[in-house]
Design an enzyme around this catalytic site. Structure first.
Site, PDB file in Angstrom:
ATOM      1  N   ASP A  74       0.818  -1.221   0.000  1.00  0.00           N
ATOM      2  CA  ASP A  74       0.000   0.000   0.000  1.00  0.00           C
ATOM      3  C   ASP A  74       0.853   1.273   0.000  1.00  0.00           C
ATOM      4  O   ASP A  74       0.547   2.230  -0.691  1.00  0.00           O
ATOM      5  CB  ASP A  74      -0.941   0.016   1.212  1.00  0.00           C
ATOM      6  CG  ASP A  74      -2.003  -1.064   1.116  1.00  0.00           C
ATOM      7  OD1 ASP A  74      -2.015  -1.810   0.100  1.00  0.00           O
ATOM      8  OD2 ASP A  74      -2.826  -1.190   2.044  1.00  0.00           O
ATOM      9  N   HIS A 144       5.971  -7.156 -14.794  1.00  0.00           N
ATOM     10  CA  HIS A 144       6.443  -8.010 -13.731  1.00  0.00           C
ATOM     11  C   HIS A 144       5.252  -8.795 -13.188  1.00  0.00           C
ATOM     12  O   HIS A 144       4.353  -9.102 -13.938  1.00  0.00           O
ATOM     13  CB  HIS A 144       7.184  -7.172 -12.684  1.00  0.00           C
ATOM     14  CG  HIS A 144       7.842  -8.062 -11.712  1.00  0.00           C
ATOM     15  ND1 HIS A 144       8.522  -9.172 -12.118  1.00  0.00           N
ATOM     16  CD2 HIS A 144       7.863  -8.054 -10.391  1.00  0.00           C
ATOM     17  CE1 HIS A 144       8.958  -9.796 -11.057  1.00  0.00           C
ATOM     18  NE2 HIS A 144       8.571  -9.147  -9.994  1.00  0.00           N
ATOM     19  N   ASN A 189       9.777  -9.970 -17.062  1.00  0.00           N
ATOM     20  CA  ASN A 189      10.809 -10.299 -16.081  1.00  0.00           C
ATOM     21  C   ASN A 189      10.544 -11.662 -15.430  1.00  0.00           C
ATOM     22  O   ASN A 189       9.444 -11.911 -14.941  1.00  0.00           O
ATOM     23  CB  ASN A 189      10.785  -9.213 -15.004  1.00  0.00           C
ATOM     24  CG  ASN A 189      11.786  -9.442 -13.889  1.00  0.00           C
ATOM     25  OD1 ASN A 189      12.977  -9.473 -14.129  1.00  0.00           O
ATOM     26  ND2 ASN A 189      11.298  -9.598 -12.670  1.00  0.00           N
ATOM     27  N   GLU A 190      11.538 -12.528 -15.446  1.00  0.00           N
ATOM     28  CA  GLU A 190      11.469 -13.802 -14.710  1.00  0.00           C
ATOM     29  C   GLU A 190      10.194 -14.588 -14.967  1.00  0.00           C
ATOM     30  O   GLU A 190       9.472 -14.949 -14.031  1.00  0.00           O
ATOM     31  CB  GLU A 190      11.634 -13.560 -13.203  1.00  0.00           C
ATOM     32  CG  GLU A 190      12.993 -13.007 -12.842  1.00  0.00           C
ATOM     33  CD  GLU A 190      13.424 -13.330 -11.412  1.00  0.00           C
ATOM     34  OE1 GLU A 190      12.710 -14.067 -10.714  1.00  0.00           O
ATOM     35  OE2 GLU A 190      14.499 -12.861 -11.014  1.00  0.00           O
ATOM     36  N   ASN A 328      18.748 -12.544 -14.461  1.00  0.00           N
ATOM     37  CA  ASN A 328      18.792 -12.267 -13.027  1.00  0.00           C
ATOM     38  C   ASN A 328      19.429 -13.493 -12.392  1.00  0.00           C
ATOM     39  O   ASN A 328      18.969 -14.611 -12.630  1.00  0.00           O
ATOM     40  CB  ASN A 328      17.383 -12.101 -12.456  1.00  0.00           C
ATOM     41  CG  ASN A 328      16.673 -10.877 -13.009  1.00  0.00           C
ATOM     42  OD1 ASN A 328      17.281 -10.013 -13.637  1.00  0.00           O
ATOM     43  ND2 ASN A 328      15.374 -10.809 -12.772  1.00  0.00           N
ATOM     44  N   TYR A 330      20.712 -15.477  -8.917  1.00  0.00           N
ATOM     45  CA  TYR A 330      20.760 -15.561  -7.456  1.00  0.00           C
ATOM     46  C   TYR A 330      21.208 -16.935  -6.921  1.00  0.00           C
ATOM     47  O   TYR A 330      22.161 -17.006  -6.180  1.00  0.00           O
ATOM     48  CB  TYR A 330      19.381 -15.254  -6.845  1.00  0.00           C
ATOM     49  CG  TYR A 330      18.898 -13.844  -7.070  1.00  0.00           C
ATOM     50  CD1 TYR A 330      19.364 -12.786  -6.289  1.00  0.00           C
ATOM     51  CD2 TYR A 330      17.971 -13.561  -8.068  1.00  0.00           C
ATOM     52  CE1 TYR A 330      18.915 -11.488  -6.486  1.00  0.00           C
ATOM     53  CE2 TYR A 330      17.518 -12.261  -8.274  1.00  0.00           C
ATOM     54  CZ  TYR A 330      17.993 -11.227  -7.479  1.00  0.00           C
ATOM     55  OH  TYR A 330      17.552  -9.945  -7.679  1.00  0.00           O
TER      56      TYR A 330
HETATM   57  C1  LIG Z   1      12.243  -9.497 -11.415  1.00  0.00           C
HETATM   58  O1  LIG Z   1      11.954 -10.631 -10.654  1.00  0.00           O
HETATM   59  C2  LIG Z   1      12.429 -10.603  -9.320  1.00  0.00           C
HETATM   60  C3  LIG Z   1      12.200 -11.928  -8.664  1.00  0.00           C
HETATM   61  O2  LIG Z   1      10.897 -12.230  -8.611  1.00  0.00           O
HETATM   62  C4  LIG Z   1      11.712  -9.536  -8.591  1.00  0.00           C
HETATM   63  O3  LIG Z   1      12.094  -9.514  -7.233  1.00  0.00           O
HETATM   64  C5  LIG Z   1      11.979  -8.225  -9.260  1.00  0.00           C
HETATM   65  O4  LIG Z   1      11.113  -7.287  -8.710  1.00  0.00           O
HETATM   66  C6  LIG Z   1      11.721  -8.246 -10.749  1.00  0.00           C
HETATM   67  N1  LIG Z   1      12.293  -7.071 -11.369  1.00  0.00           N
HETATM   68  C7  LIG Z   1      11.598  -6.223 -12.111  1.00  0.00           C
HETATM   69  C8  LIG Z   1      12.313  -5.012 -12.613  1.00  0.00           C
HETATM   70  O5  LIG Z   1      10.438  -6.401 -12.395  1.00  0.00           O
END
Ligand SMILES: *[C@@H]1O[C@H](CO)[C@@H](O)[C@H](O)[C@H]1NC(C)=O
Ligand SMILES: *[C@@H]1O[C@H](CO)[C@@H](O)[C@H](O)[C@H]1NC(C)=O
Ligand SMILES: *[C@@H]1O[C@H](CO)[C@@H](O)[C@H](O)[C@H]1NC(C)=O
Ligand SMILES: *[C@@H]1O[C@H](CO)[C@@H](O)[C@H](O)[C@H]1NC(C)=O
Ligand SMILES: *[C@@H]1O[C@H](CO)[C@@H](O)[C@H](O)[C@H]1NC(C)=O
Ligand SMILES: *[C@@H]1O[C@H](CO)[C@@H](O)[C@H](O)[C@H]1NC(C)=O
Ligand SMILES: *[C@@H]1O[C@H](CO)[C@@H](O)[C@H](O)[C@H]1NC(C)=O
Ligand SMILES: *[C@@H]1O[C@H](CO)[C@@H](O)[C@H](O)[C@H]1NC(C)=O
Ligand SMILES: *[C@@H]1O[C@H](CO)[C@@H](O)[C@H](O)[C@H]1NC(C)=O
Length: 521
Positions: A74, A144, A189-190, A328, A330
């Protein structure tokens, strides 16, 4: 006796010298260092400026215990109101770029391009202008985890192919409205993680033997390709930017030395199935993934594989849709082959068991600290996909060391060093991005995990930001254009700088005591 001693000494000196060189690697010309955030994790202002509820707002508002500390998005870091301060922090560290994402529900509140929220667009225009006028290059991610709730209620989520065109329309709006201010785009992303945890209306469908997870990624790949082609055909000649997708990839070490098969399988079932359709010569999913899932599906009595098939047209349409390859990085793991299950099926489709090495230091997330993993990953991607240009879009660590985060400095130093060694060995890596600029809302972990270069006081209504020691270290590295291992002189200098920022610095950082400094010497 004397001679051999001398020889030992010479050898030692030689080794010492070359080890020294590797400790002070120079940053290549044009290498861009930045930090990342994501809309839902920092913006707050969940219902202001015309933004609608997204899936994370909805889920949290309906179940406060979704994150371990009952945290919500929020207010979060309140970056919607404090973006100018954020950009100043980026500038003060001397970062070359700032990666952030756009909240779909802020710009298209119904999810559909029929209704554009001017206030939402204006917010991102302001943020982009603020970046450019401070000499910071923005890297913008379109999608995302934060889908528009009402759209997901309409479609059921990303297992529905109609999401592809909704995304394509959204991408076109963003290119049109913001494209003159953006040179680096990421579509999605991801997707591997996204399709595992939050792409659907009904979370229980995730577990239907991965069926929806595969369908989701299938549609995500199509959506990515649609956005790429739209950019390519309608905007590229005028806007002259680059566009690609960002995938998560850990790296895997074999439990028994010669087991390269498990290493390859682990790669293919995480990053490979997203990358192969785009970056390989022939396109489509990796063969081994197709055969294992088909075998398991058959054993389950299904007539079709749970992994959907691309048509020839889609294979060709998706292939080559990149200007760069975004990763990304990790989590490392040790891998070994799993026995087939009692029913004769590949365990978890992949047929591999993942564990931590007992000697690995673990982060606050429980992820191993293994710097070599990032170097190996870069070499593997380089060899597998014919030397693509790689952008590291996230790498970083959650430790609970507070503002005196010597452990984060050591992590970033050792990972960056492996990146530079990989570049020396021929990998074309141009970008390194730290996750994250700010401590922020870390999904199911709420505010209990702290990945930031900058700490945020979430108890303070003003969300006061305090740069951690790692920010100052990074600034030194960027200024000197070379890696410098952490040392005591540096610590003392940084301590002085930190003192200027805030008085009670010794309250921060549980690691902070004199024994610790002396050890760092
Ligand atoms: C990409 O994915 C990671 C892992 O879920 C997340 O923490 C991050 O916010 C994402 N980055 C963007 C720029 O969306
Ligand atoms: C709320 O989320 C928690 C954590 O995921 C879960 O254990 C719980 O079952 C959820 N409660 C409801 C009512 O869905
Ligand atoms: C989260 O909220 C639930 C329900 O109100 C409560 O039972 C629980 O103690 C809270 N947990 C934390 C960590 O505050
Ligand atoms: C897919 O989404 C469309 C809306 O775009 C909806 O009409 C349709 O019912 C959805 N299909 C399923 C299987 O939910
Ligand atoms: C979610 O899906 C499961 C399995 O298909 C079904 O039993 C359940 O009723 C669904 N829940 C909702 C809220 O739609
Ligand atoms: C696989 O099965 C063999 C024979 O039963 C056993 O020795 C081995 O430990 C099993 N491997 C794993 C990873 O469970
Ligand atoms: C590594 O250990 C952590 C902490 O115990 C755990 O959360 C994580 O799942 C482990 N990872 C693997 C791959 O086993
Ligand atoms: C809030 O933070 C800003 C920026 O750090 C500062 O200028 C302002 O004085 C703070 N306001 C309060 C009430 O603490
Ligand atoms: C220690 O850090 C200082 C400050 O950044 C640097 O000037 C010096 O060269 C470093 N010393 C060594 C031995 O690396």
């Amino acid at each position: 006796m004397r001679a051999s001693l001398l020889l030992v000494q010479i050898l030692y000196v030689c080794r010492y010298v070359s080890a020294q060189d590797e400790d002070y690697l120079e940053l290549p010309e044009g290498f861009s260092i930045g930090a990342a955030t994501a809309a839902f994790q920092i913006e707050g202002a969940w219902n202001t400026g015309g933004k609608s509820e997204n899936v994370w707002d909805y889920r949290i508002h309906n179940n406060i215990s979704l994150s371990v500390d009952n945290g919500t998005g929020d207010v979060s870091c309140d970056s919607y109101h404090k973006y100018k301060e954020d950009v100043q922090l980026v500038k003060n560290i001397g970062l070359n770029h700032y990666r952030f994402s756009i909240s779909w529900s802020r710009v298209l509140p119904t999810g559909s391009s029929d209704e554009i929220n001017k206030d939402g667009i204006q917010y991102y225009k302001n943020l982009l202008d603020e970046c450019w006028s401070n000499g910071v290059t923005p890297f913008v991610t379109l999608h995302h985890f934060d889908d528009v709730q009402s759209l997901i209620e309409k479609t059921g989520g990303w297992s529905n192919e109609s999401m592809v065109e909704y995304f394509a329309d959204y991408a076109r709006v963003i290119f049109k409205e913001l494209g003159s201010r953006v040179k680096f785009w990421s579509t999605i992303n991801e997707s591997d993680v996204f399709c595992k945890v939050c792409a659907y209306l009904n979370e229980s469908v995730i577990n239907t033997a991965y069926r929806n997870r595969y369908l989701c990624a299938h549609n995500v790949l199509k959506a990515h390709a649609r956005a790429y082609h739209i950019y390519d055909e309608e905007f590229r000649t005028i806007q002259k930017g680059k566009i690609g997708l960002v995938t998560n990839s850990g790296y895997y070490f074999p439990k028994s030395e010669r087991d390269t098969e498990s290493v390859d399988l682990a790669f293919d079932f995480e990053a490979g199935w997203i990358l192969n359709p785009i970056f390989s010569k022939n396109g489509d999913y990796p063969e081994v993934m197709k055969t294992r899932i088909a075998e398991n599906s058959k054993a389950e009595g299904l007539t079709h594989s749970r992994l959907p098939e691309f048509s020839r047209e889609w294979i060709d349409y998706i292939k080559g849709t990149y200007d760069y390859l975004g990763i990304n990085h990790y989590i490392p793991a040790m891998v070994e082959p799993a026995n087939k299950t009692a029913e004769g099926r590949w365990y978890n489709d992949v047929g591999v068991i993942y564990t931590n090495h007992s000697e690995w230091k673990l982060t606050a997330m429980g992820w191993g600290v293994v710097p070599k993993a990032i170097g190996r990953l870069l070499r593997k991607i380089t060899n597998t996909f014919n030397k693509p240009t790689i952008y590291i879009m996230e790498n970083g660590v959650s430790f609970r060391s507070g503002v005196i985060d010597i452990d984060r400095v050591e992590y970033l130093y050792s990972y960056l060093k492996e990146v530079l060694l990989a570049i020396r060995d021929g990998c074309d890596v141009r970008v390194y991005t730290v996750w994250s600029l700010l401590d922020n809302f870390q999904w199911f972990d709420g505010y209990t995990q702290t990945f930031g270069l900058i700490s945020v006081d979430f108890k303070d209504p003003n969300r006061t930001r305090t740069p951690k020691l790692s920010s100052y270290w990074l600034r030194t590295i960027i200024q000197k254009k070379k890696l410098i291992p952490f040392n005591k002189t540096m610590l003392n200098m940084l301590k002085l700088e930190l003192c200027e920022t805030f008085i009670n610095w010794s309250d921060y950082g549980q690691n902070w005591n004199n024994n610790n400094i002396d050890k760092e010497g």
